[in-house]
Design a protein around this motif. Structure first.
Motif, mmCIF file in Angstrom:
data_model
loop_
_atom_site.group_PDB
_atom_site.id
_atom_site.type_symbol
_atom_site.label_atom_id
_atom_site.label_comp_id
_atom_site.label_asym_id
_atom_site.label_seq_id
_atom_site.Cartn_x
_atom_site.Cartn_y
_atom_site.Cartn_z
ATOM 1 N N SER A 31 0.826 -1.212 0.000
ATOM 2 C CA SER A 31 0.000 0.000 0.000
ATOM 3 C C SER A 31 0.858 1.259 0.000
ATOM 4 C CB SER A 31 -0.923 0.009 1.224
ATOM 5 O OG SER A 31 -1.805 -1.092 1.191
ATOM 6 N N SER A 32 0.255 2.348 -0.458
ATOM 7 C CA SER A 32 0.962 3.632 -0.499
ATOM 8 C C SER A 32 0.083 4.726 0.096
ATOM 9 C CB SER A 32 1.347 3.993 -1.935
ATOM 10 O OG SER A 32 0.210 3.987 -2.779
ATOM 11 N N PHE A 33 0.733 5.732 0.643
ATOM 12 C CA PHE A 33 0.045 6.848 1.300
ATOM 13 C C PHE A 33 0.162 8.088 0.415
ATOM 14 C CE2 PHE A 33 0.331 10.553 4.183
ATOM 15 C CZ PHE A 33 -0.939 10.488 4.740
ATOM 16 N N HIS A 34 -0.960 8.812 0.247
ATOM 17 C CA HIS A 34 -0.964 9.974 -0.642
ATOM 18 C C HIS A 34 -1.683 11.146 0.021
ATOM 19 C CE1 HIS A 34 0.241 7.501 -4.180
ATOM 20 N NE2 HIS A 34 -0.401 6.562 -3.508
ATOM 21 N N LYS A 35 -1.191 12.355 -0.264
ATOM 22 C CA LYS A 35 -1.846 13.586 0.163
ATOM 23 C C LYS A 35 -2.259 14.371 -1.077
ATOM 24 C CE LYS A 35 0.522 14.370 4.590
ATOM 25 N NZ LYS A 35 1.328 15.345 5.388
ATOM 26 N N TYR A 36 -3.464 14.931 -1.039
ATOM 27 C CA TYR A 36 -3.964 15.703 -2.167
ATOM 28 C C TYR A 36 -4.452 17.069 -1.698
ATOM 29 C CZ TYR A 36 -4.012 11.160 -4.507
ATOM 30 O OH TYR A 36 -3.654 9.939 -5.030
ATOM 31 N N LYS A 37 -4.268 18.056 -2.553
ATOM 32 C CA LYS A 37 -4.710 19.410 -2.252
ATOM 33 C C LYS A 37 -6.121 19.645 -2.786
ATOM 34 C CE LYS A 37 0.001 21.289 -2.578
ATOM 35 N NZ LYS A 37 0.884 22.243 -3.303
ATOM 36 N N LYS A 38 -6.802 20.590 -2.174
ATOM 37 C CA LYS A 38 -8.136 20.969 -2.629
ATOM 38 C C LYS A 38 -8.088 21.381 -4.098
ATOM 39 C CE LYS A 38 -11.916 24.215 -1.731
ATOM 40 N NZ LYS A 38 -12.413 25.323 -0.879
ATOM 41 N N GLY A 39 -9.037 20.866 -4.874
ATOM 42 C CA GLY A 39 -9.116 21.205 -6.288
ATOM 43 C C GLY A 39 -8.439 20.210 -7.204
ATOM 44 N N GLU A 40 -7.661 19.288 -6.648
ATOM 45 C CA GLU A 40 -6.996 18.283 -7.487
ATOM 46 C C GLU A 40 -8.004 17.272 -8.018
ATOM 47 O OE1 GLU A 40 -3.047 16.530 -6.748
ATOM 48 O OE2 GLU A 40 -3.124 17.589 -4.829
ATOM 49 N N SER A 57 -8.412 11.160 5.780
ATOM 50 C CA SER A 57 -8.925 12.471 6.195
ATOM 51 C C SER A 57 -9.324 13.252 4.958
ATOM 52 C CB SER A 57 -7.862 13.243 6.990
ATOM 53 O OG SER A 57 -6.750 13.548 6.163
ATOM 54 N N GLY A 58 -10.156 14.286 5.163
ATOM 55 C CA GLY A 58 -10.540 15.139 4.045
ATOM 56 C C GLY A 58 -11.899 14.811 3.472
ATOM 57 N N GLN A 59 -12.109 15.216 2.223
ATOM 58 C CA GLN A 59 -13.405 15.022 1.563
ATOM 59 C C GLN A 59 -13.212 14.993 0.056
ATOM 60 O OE1 GLN A 59 -16.957 17.172 3.039
ATOM 61 N NE2 GLN A 59 -17.205 17.948 0.953
ATOM 62 N N GLU A 103 -12.301 18.011 -2.470
ATOM 63 C CA GLU A 103 -13.025 19.187 -1.978
ATOM 64 C C GLU A 103 -12.361 19.792 -0.747
ATOM 65 O OE1 GLU A 103 -17.587 18.920 -3.354
ATOM 66 O OE2 GLU A 103 -17.130 17.778 -1.550
ATOM 67 N N LYS A 104 -11.654 18.976 0.008
ATOM 68 C CA LYS A 104 -10.877 19.435 1.158
ATOM 69 C C LYS A 104 -9.537 18.707 1.119
ATOM 70 C CE LYS A 104 -14.904 20.122 4.186
ATOM 71 N NZ LYS A 104 -15.548 19.706 5.470
ATOM 72 N N PRO A 105 -8.466 19.306 1.667
ATOM 73 C CA PRO A 105 -7.190 18.584 1.700
ATOM 74 C C PRO A 105 -7.393 17.167 2.234
ATOM 75 C CG PRO A 105 -6.890 20.815 2.488
ATOM 76 C CD PRO A 105 -8.375 20.635 2.304
ATOM 77 N N THR A 106 -6.895 16.199 1.487
ATOM 78 C CA THR A 106 -7.255 14.802 1.743
ATOM 79 C C THR A 106 -6.027 13.905 1.815
ATOM 80 O OG1 THR A 106 -9.411 15.065 0.658
ATOM 81 C CG2 THR A 106 -8.546 12.827 0.810
ATOM 82 N N GLU A 107 -6.098 12.935 2.713
ATOM 83 C CA GLU A 107 -5.083 11.894 2.816
ATOM 84 C C GLU A 107 -5.750 10.547 2.552
ATOM 85 O OE1 GLU A 107 -2.073 13.669 6.201
ATOM 86 O OE2 GLU A 107 -3.884 12.626 6.871
#
Length: 224
Positions: A31-40, A57-59, A103-107
């Motif tokens: 498995s891998s862990f990813h962070k995304y910014k709002k709007g991606e 976390s996030g939405q 829609e929100k910063p997401t992990e």
């Protein structure tokens, strides 16, 4: 993978504690862990089948896009949700073109589809888990489609809320689901589902015995 993320797997991937130590290790290592910014835009029809996604976390907003560019929200993914639509290649004849927007910063934690694909062939529990999730998502999609095609009830609920909001002269409307159902001559369960939809769309906020109108302009446009 960190201990925190392993705990996420234990909590949100409900079959994880029941898997063998070998299978658990395979998921943890792969498995891998990813962070995304709002709007991606993290998934669309041009992306490859990348794996099962667990929202830490996030939405995220999952939607369909017509040839004319019109969007329709299918459902939102919140912390604890598991998305298998990003691994549609796991299922034969599953052809649905979805998009996923942050829609929100997401992990998220992503489990490569190859790992679960091999497990489901040997373990019926894994297969049932995946089918249960996709069945739940399709139920949500079908409900949205029913509202679009058949029902003016969402407009009636929106109008009812706006009327009560105007009378209350406050963003807080003290009213129950049963009272709205009585106003509209429909079942309480129907009202509850529609209010949940409006809440997920950040139009209202529900609390016991009262509803806060968060976006009155959007609510008004729903019945005009």
């Amino acid at each position: 993978m960190t201990v925190e993320n392993i705990n996420i797997l234990n909590e949100y991937l409900t079959i994880f504690p029941e898997l063998s130590s070998r299978d658990q290790k395979q998921i943890i290592d792969g498995s891998s862990f990813h962070k995304y910014k709002k709007g991606e835009q993290i998934y669309n029809v041009t992306r490859t089948c990348n794996g099962i996604m667990i929202v830490k976390s996030g939405q995220l907003r999952t939607y369909m896009l017509s040839d004319e560019g019109k969007e329709i929200t299918l459902y939102r993914l919140l912390p604890g949700d598991v998305c298998v639509m990003t691994s549609s290649c796991l299922f034969n004849n599953l052809d649905i073109e979805i998009h996923i927007l942050v829609e929100k910063p997401t992990e998220v934690i992503i489990i490569p589809y190859q790992i679960l694909d091999s497990m489901r062939k040997e373990n019926s529990m894994v297969d049932r888990f995946l089918l249960d999730i996709i069945s739940q998502r399709f139920s949500e999609v079908m409900w949205v489609m029913e509202q679009v095609v058949f029902s003016p009830m969402l407009k009636r609920v929106a109008e009812c809320l706006v009327n009560h909001w105007s009378l209350a002269d406050s963003d807080v409307v003290r009213i129950t689901h049963g009272e709205i159902a009585n106003d509209l001559g429909t079942a309480r369960e129907v009202v509850t589902r529609l209010l949940d939809y409006l809440q997920n769309d950040n139009v209202i906020k529900q609390e016991r015995g009262k509803i806060t109108i968060l976006d009155p302009l959007k609510l008004q446009t729903l019945y005009k």
